[in-house]
Design a protein around this motif. Structure first.
Motif, PDB file in Angstrom:
ATOM      1  N   ALA A   1       1.173  -1.489   0.169  1.00  0.00           N
ATOM      2  CA  ALA A   1      -0.229   0.046   0.077  1.00  0.00           C
ATOM      3  C   ALA A   1       1.004   1.245  -0.305  1.00  0.00           C
ATOM      4  O   ALA A   1       0.637   1.679   0.654  1.00  0.00           O
ATOM      5  CB  ALA A   1      -0.995   0.171   0.927  1.00  0.00           C
ATOM      6  N   PHE A   2       2.303   1.183  -0.960  1.00  0.00           N
ATOM      7  CA  PHE A   2       2.745   2.733  -0.701  1.00  0.00           C
ATOM      8  C   PHE A   2       2.354   2.938  -2.154  1.00  0.00           C
ATOM      9  O   PHE A   2       2.855   2.329  -3.302  1.00  0.00           O
ATOM     10  CB  PHE A   2       4.694   2.113  -0.883  1.00  0.00           C
ATOM     11  N   PRO A   3       2.645   4.485  -2.517  1.00  0.00           N
ATOM     12  CA  PRO A   3       2.296   4.661  -3.734  1.00  0.00           C
ATOM     13  C   PRO A   3       3.886   4.888  -4.545  1.00  0.00           C
ATOM     14  O   PRO A   3       3.422   4.429  -6.010  1.00  0.00           O
ATOM     15  CB  PRO A   3       2.176   6.251  -3.728  1.00  0.00           C
ATOM     16  N   PHE A   4       4.270   4.955  -3.908  1.00  0.00           N
ATOM     17  CA  PHE A   4       6.128   4.584  -4.724  1.00  0.00           C
ATOM     18  C   PHE A   4       7.136   4.009  -3.570  1.00  0.00           C
ATOM     19  O   PHE A   4       6.837   4.460  -2.492  1.00  0.00           O
ATOM     20  CB  PHE A   4       6.839   6.246  -4.696  1.00  0.00           C
ATOM     21  N   TYR A   5       7.248   3.176  -4.149  1.00  0.00           N
ATOM     22  CA  TYR A   5       8.282   1.802  -3.147  1.00  0.00           C
ATOM     23  C   TYR A   5       9.236   1.914  -4.752  1.00  0.00           C
ATOM     24  O   TYR A   5       9.452   1.572  -5.175  1.00  0.00           O
ATOM     25  CB  TYR A   5       7.801   0.716  -3.110  1.00  0.00           C
ATOM     26  N   SER A   6      10.997   1.919  -3.659  1.00  0.00           N
ATOM     27  CA  SER A   6      11.756   0.979  -4.310  1.00  0.00           C
ATOM     28  C   SER A   6      13.067   0.404  -4.046  1.00  0.00           C
ATOM     29  O   SER A   6      12.774  -0.159  -2.476  1.00  0.00           O
ATOM     30  CB  SER A   6      12.687   2.970  -4.842  1.00  0.00           C
ATOM     31  N   HIS A   7      13.600  -0.138  -4.215  1.00  0.00           N
ATOM     32  CA  HIS A   7      14.705  -1.149  -4.229  1.00  0.00           C
ATOM     33  C   HIS A   7      15.919  -0.665  -3.088  1.00  0.00           C
ATOM     34  O   HIS A   7      16.811  -0.335  -4.780  1.00  0.00           O
ATOM     35  CB  HIS A   7      14.458  -2.918  -4.342  1.00  0.00           C
ATOM     36  N   PHE A   8      16.367  -0.240  -2.236  1.00  0.00           N
ATOM     37  CA  PHE A   8      17.591   0.803  -1.957  1.00  0.00           C
ATOM     38  C   PHE A   8      18.451   0.082  -1.191  1.00  0.00           C
ATOM     39  O   PHE A   8      19.290   0.112  -1.015  1.00  0.00           O
ATOM     40  CB  PHE A   8      16.766   2.013  -1.365  1.00  0.00           C
ATOM     41  N   THR A   9      17.344  -1.290  -0.564  1.00  0.00           N
ATOM     42  CA  THR A   9      18.278  -1.715   0.751  1.00  0.00           C
ATOM     43  C   THR A   9      19.886  -2.399   0.767  1.00  0.00           C
ATOM     44  O   THR A   9      20.368  -3.280   1.681  1.00  0.00           O
ATOM     45  CB  THR A   9      17.803  -1.974   2.044  1.00  0.00           C
ATOM     46  N   SER A  10      20.092  -3.500  -0.878  1.00  0.00           N
ATOM     47  CA  SER A  10      20.391  -4.527  -0.996  1.00  0.00           C
ATOM     48  C   SER A  10      21.244  -4.397  -2.554  1.00  0.00           C
ATOM     49  O   SER A  10      21.375  -5.712  -2.723  1.00  0.00           O
ATOM     50  CB  SER A  10      19.408  -5.753  -0.918  1.00  0.00           C
ATOM     51  N   PRO A  11      22.390  -3.054  -2.836  1.00  0.00           N
ATOM     52  CA  PRO A  11      22.392  -3.385  -3.597  1.00  0.00           C
ATOM     53  C   PRO A  11      23.854  -4.588  -3.490  1.00  0.00           C
ATOM     54  O   PRO A  11      24.641  -4.864  -4.675  1.00  0.00           O
ATOM     55  CB  PRO A  11      23.677  -1.767  -3.637  1.00  0.00           C
ATOM     56  N   ILE A  12      24.474  -4.986  -2.607  1.00  0.00           N
ATOM     57  CA  ILE A  12      25.005  -6.310  -2.818  1.00  0.00           C
ATOM     58  C   ILE A  12      24.385  -7.548  -3.556  1.00  0.00           C
ATOM     59  O   ILE A  12      25.578  -8.301  -4.572  1.00  0.00           O
ATOM     60  CB  ILE A  12      25.636  -6.732  -1.233  1.00  0.00           C
ATOM     61  N   ARG A  13      23.392  -8.023  -3.289  1.00  0.00           N
ATOM     62  CA  ARG A  13      22.858  -8.945  -3.703  1.00  0.00           C
ATOM     63  C   ARG A  13      21.105  -9.211  -5.381  1.00  0.00           C
ATOM     64  O   ARG A  13      21.014  -9.374  -5.676  1.00  0.00           O
ATOM     65  CB  ARG A  13      22.226  -9.866  -2.899  1.00  0.00           C
ATOM     66  N   ARG A  14      21.556  -7.359  -4.943  1.00  0.00           N
ATOM     67  CA  ARG A  14      20.413  -7.254  -6.318  1.00  0.00           C
ATOM     68  C   ARG A  14      21.234  -6.248  -6.932  1.00  0.00           C
ATOM     69  O   ARG A  14      21.286  -4.570  -6.168  1.00  0.00           O
ATOM     70  CB  ARG A  14      18.916  -6.568  -5.513  1.00  0.00           C
ATOM     71  N   TYR A  15      20.979  -5.673  -8.135  1.00  0.00           N
ATOM     72  CA  TYR A  15      21.254  -5.269  -8.718  1.00  0.00           C
ATOM     73  C   TYR A  15      20.579  -3.996  -9.616  1.00  0.00           C
ATOM     74  O   TYR A  15      20.871  -2.813  -9.424  1.00  0.00           O
ATOM     75  CB  TYR A  15      21.623  -5.429 -10.645  1.00  0.00           C
ATOM     76  N   PRO A  16      19.099  -3.632  -8.922  1.00  0.00           N
ATOM     77  CA  PRO A  16      18.035  -2.949  -9.696  1.00  0.00           C
ATOM     78  C   PRO A  16      18.167  -1.432  -8.168  1.00  0.00           C
ATOM     79  O   PRO A  16      18.764  -0.381  -8.231  1.00  0.00           O
ATOM     80  CB  PRO A  16      16.410  -3.676  -9.161  1.00  0.00           C
TER      81      PRO A  16
END
Length: 748
Positions: free
Chosen positions: A558-573
């Motif tokens: 239920a978030f209007p805006f959401y990103s992936h910021f917290t796991s750059p060691i294991r996720r390229y996005p």
């Protein structure tokens, strides 16, 4: 004599040109001569080619020939492209590129396409009135799947053949005895397919890698990775590039960043974790508010765009988590060394820092590059002990972690009030011996320590996405990598609502009330026999989360805006997100969306493959574990009802096996599809979703990763061991099965 590939391509292109023209003029029909004029064809030879192509399209049913001899397109049909999902030997689904409803295709209409191939399909409305999914036939193979297959090599004196591990490849591959690379009988190998099967000819291939003896842990894990096209080692040049990075942080780099090394900072991770990509800092401000920092390894500092490390990270796009290992996105020097926020070491980070008032509301936020120094490393279990401790305080971190937990509860409660869906999916943890054999299976239990970290990571992801979106107040907004999750498909939701009603639960299909309805359901079924069944089915109604530059929101959170910021060691996005955020903080202009959207699509596809590989490794270990416990009786719950049997999940192990219909030996059973149950024809006994049953293992098949179960407590007054024996002794011409399924319906 057959036509050449070049000629075939020319004809296919010509067919498409004619179809495109007729679709643009679908309100009228054309004679062949009119088509010649439309395409300005004057010479006789080319006219003959066009006439032959039109005749071919009529034979294939892609054009309709009228009584007057004219042709037109079938307005009920349409052409689409997609990827083959060959779900069983009888039919496949084409997963469409345009994300509309999948198309049902009979195997005989696949045009020799294989699972994973990208194809063009002539589709039409289903002839089955009860089926709303279109059906069609493949007219062109646009792109073949990987030519490499993993499987077991069967060796005979004259030749060999591969039995593929993939359940969606329904043919063996012939291997010449000189093309086996010395592999032995029953070795796991990778075979390159040189030619796929055609009518009258078997598929042929050659061994390109020998993985080892089937059944050995190392062999099986490598074969799972190979089956899904996932690497298990880094190229030497990539390792060399990582080794060349200095471990010393330059003083001028520290000067560019906010220095947080004197602020209390710590990590909370699984007890066996080696890469710590997030840390939490805590301090009470002079105004009485609390400042909490979420600090993430600054991978983008070390992995530069276009570098060999960046190319490899993008190619992989994600770390892969199998039962007994992690296959990292980055080489170990980065993932477990430079970018791991280990205690008592200075580390470069990207931070999201929040100021909370006493009510737990965020009143201030800051984003940017930092340098931190973690003071302590906690395992989840250690942090949980401090949360639950009620005696005299002996650890200075106890009040801090308890205070963070209070804020986490406030954040969590606020999420659910605004419509976040509370799904707790069941996960298992294996205990393995030195050889990798499973000796125990335990359910993973999520406690407050896990949820504490989760809430602060969700907060950082949400706030970063919102910050970038709001930086520019007019459209077009700044380009950003979002983690998006659409609302459930209305039809899936309707079906689930109908099913839940049979258990006495109401699930609304009103879009604005769905999440609250789901949460009420999860609360109502907690601890009940039907809990896992309804929970897993509810999850299946959901769309799959993916990466996109379109800010369509995240339904589940239920978030209007959401990103992936917290796991750059294991996720390229996450690496992409860090780069974009810093670019905007530096005052940069918004980049083009198209190249980033391609990267988002690639990352979503790789994530899906990694998840499938993880599930395959779990399933393999579950089957291996159950193979060691065949005489034992287990408590189980029915999780699936089909025309061929009952799927049963066994207790805390979450191992799922099949009780075949022919092995229900006390009666013949009919499938009551509408009510998700089977009913005994003579005794009226009913088995349905959520029923608790007792079972034992009948057989296991490690190669196919399947478990056959036998129901305990069944009695057969006629003395037959199972219905197979009973049918064998029935007179010829008698009713040998409880239900005859029409051929057409059975195919679908």
């Amino acid at each position: 004599m057959g036509i050449s590939p070049k000629e075939e391509k020319f004809i296919n292109n010509l067919q498409q040109e004619i179809l495109d023209y007729l679709e643009l003029n679908d309100d009228r029909s054309f004679s062949v001569n009119q088509l010649h004029k439309a395409f300005a064809i004057r010479d006789r030879k080319t006219k003959e080619i066009y006439s032959d192509v039109v005749a071919r399209l009529v034979r294939e049913g892609r054009l309709i020939k009228q009584a007057d001899g004219n042709v037109r397109v079938d307005t009920d049909s349409f052409m689409v492209e997609g990827r083959v999902d060959h779900v069983n030997a009888r039919f496949a689904f084409i997963i469409r590129d345009d994300a509309e409803k999948d198309i049902w295709v009979s195997t005989q209409d696949l045009y020799d396409a294989k699972d994973g191939d990208r194809v063009r399909v002539q589709a039409r409305k289903s002839s089955n009135k009860k089926q709303d999914r279109p059906e069609g036939e493949v007219v062109e193979i646009l792109e073949r799947r990987s030519a490499e297959l993993v499987g077991v090599l069967q060796v005979t004196p004259g030749y060999s053949f591969l039995i593929p591990d993939s359940k969606k490849i329904y043919e063996d591959i012939y291997v010449n005895r000189y093309e086996t690379m010395g592999a032995n009988h029953l070795d796991k190998v990778i075979v390159e397919v040189l030619r796929w099967a055609t009518p009258g000819k078997k598929a042929e291939g050659r061994v390109v890698k020998v993985l080892g003896k089937a059944g050995e842990n190392e062999t099986e894990m490598h074969s799972i990775l190979a089956e899904y096209g996932l690497p298990y080692e880094f190229p030497e040049a990539v390792e060399d590039a990582a080794d060349a990075i200095s471990v010393t942080i330059p003083k001028d780099e520290i000067k560019k960043r906010k220095d947080l090394r004197k602020i209390l900072t710590f990590t909370i991770d699984p007890i066996d974790a080696k890469d710590f990509d997030d840390a939490i800092s805590y301090q009470v401000l002079k105004n009485g508010n609390t400042e909490i920092g979420v600090h993430i390894a600054d991978v983008s500092h070390y992995v530069k765009p276009g570098s060999i490390l960046d190319q490899e990270a993008y190619k992989r796009a994600t770390s892969v988590y199998l039962v007994d290992r992690v296959v990292p996105m980055l080489p170990e020097k980065l993932s477990n060394g430079l970018c791991s926020l280990r205690p008592n070491e200075d580390k470069l980070t990207f931070s999201a820092i929040f100021e909370f008032n006493e009510k737990g509301a965020v009143v201030k936020e800051w984003f940017g590059r930092t340098v931190i120094h973690s003071d302590r490393r906690f395992a989840y279990e250690q942090a949980q002990e401090l949360i639950e401790h009620t005696g005299e305080v002996t650890d200075s971190y106890e009040p801090i972690i308890k205070h963070l937990n209070q804020f986490a509860h406030i954040l969590r409660e606020a999420r659910f009030k605004t419509g976040s869906v509370n799904f707790e999916t069941a996960e298992v943890r294996f205990e393995l011996d030195e050889a990798g054999k499973p000796i125990a299976v335990h359910p993973r239990i999520r406690k407050d320590a896990h949820k504490l970290i989760e809430e602060f990571m969700l907060l950082a992801n949400k706030k970063v996405a919102t910050f970038v979106h709001e930086m520019r107040q007019t459209d077009p907004r700044n380009t950003m990598v979002y983690r998006v999750h659409e609302a459930p498909d209305p039809e899936k939701l309707r079906v689930f609502s109908t099913f839940a009603k049979k258990f006495g639960y109401q699930v609304t299909t009103e879009p604005k009330q769905v999440s609250h309805s789901f949460n009420a359901l999860m609360e109502a079924i907690e601890g009940k026999g039907e809990e896992h069944v309804l929970q897993s089915l509810a999850v299946r109604t959901m769309s799959k989360a993916r990466y996109s530059t379109d800010a369509v929101g995240h339904f589940g959170l239920a978030f209007p805006f959401y990103s992936h910021f917290t796991s750059p060691i294991r996720r390229y996005p996450d690496v992409m997100t860090h780069r974009l955020l810093q670019h905007y903080l530096d005052g940069g202009e918004s980049p083009q969306r198209a190249p980033l959207e391609i990267q988002c699509k690639h990352s979503s596809d790789r994530e899906k493959l990694a998840a499938e590989a993880e599930r395959a490794s779990i399933k393999y270990k579950q089957v291996e574990y159950m193979s060691l416990h065949e005489p034992q009786v287990f408590d189980g719950i029915i999780t699936g009802v089909t025309e061929f049997g009952l799927f049963v999940e066994i207790g805390d192990t979450s191992c799922e096996g099949l009780v075949r219909m022919v092995d229900l030996n006390d009666d013949f059973y009919d499938l009551d599809k509408e009510n998700y149950r089977i009913v005994g024809k003579s005794n009226g006994r009913v088995f349905t979703f959520g029923d608790k049953v007792k079972v034992k293992v009948r057989s296991t098949n490690l190669a196919k990763r399947t478990i056959d179960l036998e129901m305990i407590g069944m009695r057969n007054s006629n003395g037959y061991a199972n219905n197979r024996e009973r049918r064998r002794d029935m007179p010829r011409g008698s009713a040998r099965s409880s239900k005859v399924i029409p051929r057409g319906k059975r195919r679908r």
